[in-house]
Design an enzyme around this catalytic site. Structure first.
Site, PDB file in Angstrom:
ATOM      1  N   HIS A 196       0.854  -1.257   0.164  1.00 25.50           N
ATOM      2  CA  HIS A 196      -0.296   0.241  -0.064  1.00 25.50           C
ATOM      3  C   HIS A 196       0.622   1.323  -0.289  1.00 25.50           C
ATOM      4  CE1 HIS A 196      -3.995   2.330   1.110  1.00 25.50           C
ATOM      5  NE2 HIS A 196      -3.259   2.995   1.503  1.00 25.50           N
ATOM      6  N   ASP A 207      -8.724   0.786   5.688  1.00 22.38           N
ATOM      7  CA  ASP A 207      -6.779   1.810   6.380  1.00 22.38           C
ATOM      8  C   ASP A 207      -6.650   2.787   7.217  1.00 22.38           C
ATOM      9  OD1 ASP A 207      -4.412   2.589   5.739  1.00 22.38           O
ATOM     10  OD2 ASP A 207      -5.487   3.745   3.745  1.00 22.38           O
TER      11      ASP A 207
END
Ligand code: DX5
Ligand code: ZN
Length: 226
Positions: free
Chosen positions: A35, A177
């Site tokens: 990510h 997230d």
């Protein structure tokens, strides 16, 4: 349906001076994706990386690159990140409340489009573009910095995302997230997360492999309905 869960270490918490090694270390430790948090100092009060850094990461690994764009003008910058190897591109609803054109452009350029929602934005805003999305990103901290505490209300939002997917008969992934730890990963998966981003909990762990394995064990311990 049983979905596999994916773990995506956030490079934001890596040692940037040893980026190559750090990326290879989490790949070897069992990461599924990487990510990458792109911040423009305008949409969020922080600056992180541009396309050159993403290109360097692309050269270091064959893992899918999940680029999270916290920028005010994602339509302008998404192509630059796709050109250097982004596989998944998340743009923020708050930066782009009419996102369908940018979503279509991301797909036309060969990447997988995703729409992100910040903590104060209701999940329902993704509904009009849901059919065009491959992923919905639920922010569980205010975007801008790693190392924040998970906002508990995000679990209800994951459930909203799962219900929306079911209601529309779609197959987009649901990503969570912010503030994900070994301890709360199971609850996030149970609430609906397919992809779990973790920065501090993985890069900050004394042993990344142990952290990823423990996270996977806690995720597997909960039965997540589709
Ligand atoms: C925050 C970023 C996150 C962050 C996660 O704006 O989008 O990806 O790096 O870091 P942790 O896991 O430390 O909250
Ligand atoms: Zn992120």
């Amino acid at each position: 349906m049983c979905r596999a869960h994916l773990i995506a270490p956030s490079v934001l918490s890596a040692d940037f001076g040893r980026l190559n090694e750090e990326v290879r270390a989490v790949e070897a430790a069992g990461a599924d994706w990487l990510h990458l948090d792109v911040m423009d100092g305008h949409f969020v009060p922080n600056l992180t990386m541009g396309p050159d850094v993403v290109r360097a990461v692309r050269r270091a690994t064959s893992l899918p690159l999940d680029v999270h764009m916290m920028v005010s003008d994602p339509g302008r910058y998404a192509p630059r990140f796709i050109d250097v190897g982004a596989d998944w591109v998340s743009i923020h609803y708050e930066a782009c409340p009419e996102p369908r054109g940018v979503i279509a452009d991301i797909r036309a350029r060969g990447a997988r489009p995703s729409l992100a929602v910040s903590p104060d934005t209701p999940l329902e805003v993704v509904a009009p573009s849901a059919r065009d999305l491959d992923m919905v990103l639920v922010m569980s901290v205010y975007p801008g910095f790693g190392g924040q505490q998970f906002i508990p209300g995000s679990l209800a939002k994951l459930e909203d995302a799962r219900r929306l997917r079911q209601r529309l008969g779609l197959g987009f992934l649901i990503e969570i997230d912010g503030g994900i730890t070994v301890d709360n990963a199971g609850a996030a998966a149970q609430a609906g997360a397919d992809v779990l981003v973790a920065g501090t909990a993985i890069f900050g762990a004394p042993d990344r492999g142990t952290a990823i394995t423990a996270m996977r064990r806690n995720i597997a311990a909960v039965a997540a309905p589709a």
